[in-house]
Design an enzyme around this catalytic site. Structure first.
Site, short mmCIF file in Angstrom:
data_model
loop_
_atom_site.label_atom_id
_atom_site.label_comp_id
_atom_site.label_asym_id
_atom_site.label_seq_id
_atom_site.Cartn_x
_atom_site.Cartn_y
_atom_site.Cartn_z
CB CYS A 85 -1.11 -0.14 1.57
SG CYS A 85 -2.08 1.03 1.39
CB CYS A 86 2.25 3.75 -2.55
SG CYS A 86 -0.04 4.52 -2.91
CD GLN A 87 -3.76 3.80 -0.95
OE1 GLN A 87 -2.62 2.84 -0.48
NE2 GLN A 87 -4.43 4.12 -2.11
#
Length: 304
Positions: free
Chosen positions: A71-73
């Site tokens: 996940c990059c958020q």
């Protein structure tokens, strides 16, 4: 070469791996819709829907290449990194699933895709040390998808790890840029009048700026840093998880269709997406661009 895909999402990494000649044997994601989409397009792979913190790596097939898009958020400038935000803390922790998988299987190589800010994560030195303790040498590559034939400027970091003393620095040959005009269909979609009572003043201002710079046909963003429109003769800006880009044609405009977003991401035209527009765009905005994955994985396969 056999590969597995962690946080597989819509399947961009798997599609790129297949293009490169690898066989994707296993894929996992926590979102049932993503797993359904991936399985529809990669039916020969085994699929698991679960939180990878709880994965039983004994059940995962042997493989040579581990692909992962944690996940990059929690890292992204676009979403922000609010101090003490538990959602962001949880999302960043997904990267430890890569360490867990690599510790059990010790594949010859791995490729992790994320935003470049992943390297600025406070725990990145510890994460990197863990991978090095498993015998991997690491080198990051910051890549714009437009340099690999994708009609989109999308800058992402591809971290390549190999079980070798020296890190594997890839030499990737840039490809010719493809314009946004290559995927925009002016004969399709639901167009509306630009000047209507519900239209936001900020939107009208962007359109006016775009018209003065690019004429009657151009792209405009509903949010982000694009203030004056974007010429159709260059790649589009980043495709995100919610509708961002509109096409302006004279006095009418419409949002990009899911099919146009698919093309802007570099997926094949026959790639199957969820029927609901919102879900399809969400999956695409989170995906890895297949042509970039193809080029990176091809270079890795040739070197190991």
């Amino acid at each position: 070469m056999k590969a597995i895909d962690l946080f597989a999402g819509a399947g961009g990494f798997s599609t790129g791996a297949t293009m490169a000649g690898a066989q994707v044997v296993w894929a996992a994601n926590h979102w049932p819709l993503a797993v359904e989409c991936h399985a529809a397009n990669h039916p020969s792979a085994a699929h698991v829907c679960q939180d990878l913190h709880q994965a039983n790596w004994q059940t995962v097939p042997a493989h040579d290449l581990l692909l992962a898009s944690p996940c990059c958020q929690g890292h992204s400038k676009a979403r922000g990194k609010s101090s003490g935000n538990p959602q962001h803390d949880a999302s960043r922790s997904t990267a430890w699933g890569v360490v867990s998988a690599a510790e059990f299987h010790r594949p010859a190589a791995f490729v992790v895709e994320n935003v470049p800010e992943f390297l600025d994560w406070a725990l990145y030195p510890a994460w990197e040390a863990a991978m090095k303790a498993l015998g991997y040498s690491l080198v990051p590559h910051v890549i714009d998808a437009a340099d690999h034939g994708v009609p989109q400027n999308r800058v992402r970091m591809f971290l390549v790890g190999t079980r070798s003393k020296a890190p594997l620095k890839l030499t990737l040959q840039p490809r010719e840029h493809v314009p946004a005009l290559s995927f925009v269909d002016f004969e399709a979609g639901n167009w509306s009048n630009i000047h209507r009572p519900s239209r936001a003043l900020a939107t009208l201002g962007r359109i006016a700026n775009g018209r003065s710079s690019h004429g009657s046909r151009f792209l405009t963003a509903y949010y982000g840093n694009e203030k004056g429109g974007r010429c159709l003769s260059r790649p589009i800006g980043t495709i995100t998880t919610r509708d961002r880009w509109a096409i302006v044609d004279g006095d009418h405009m419409r949002m990009l269709s899911a099919q146009e977003c698919r093309a802007a991401m570099g997926f094949p035209a026959d790639y199957r997406l969820p029927k609901q527009h919102r879900s399809a765009v969400h999956l695409l905005g989170n995906a890895v661009c297949p042509p970039v994955a193809r080029d990176v994985i091809s270079a890795v396969m040739a070197a190991i």
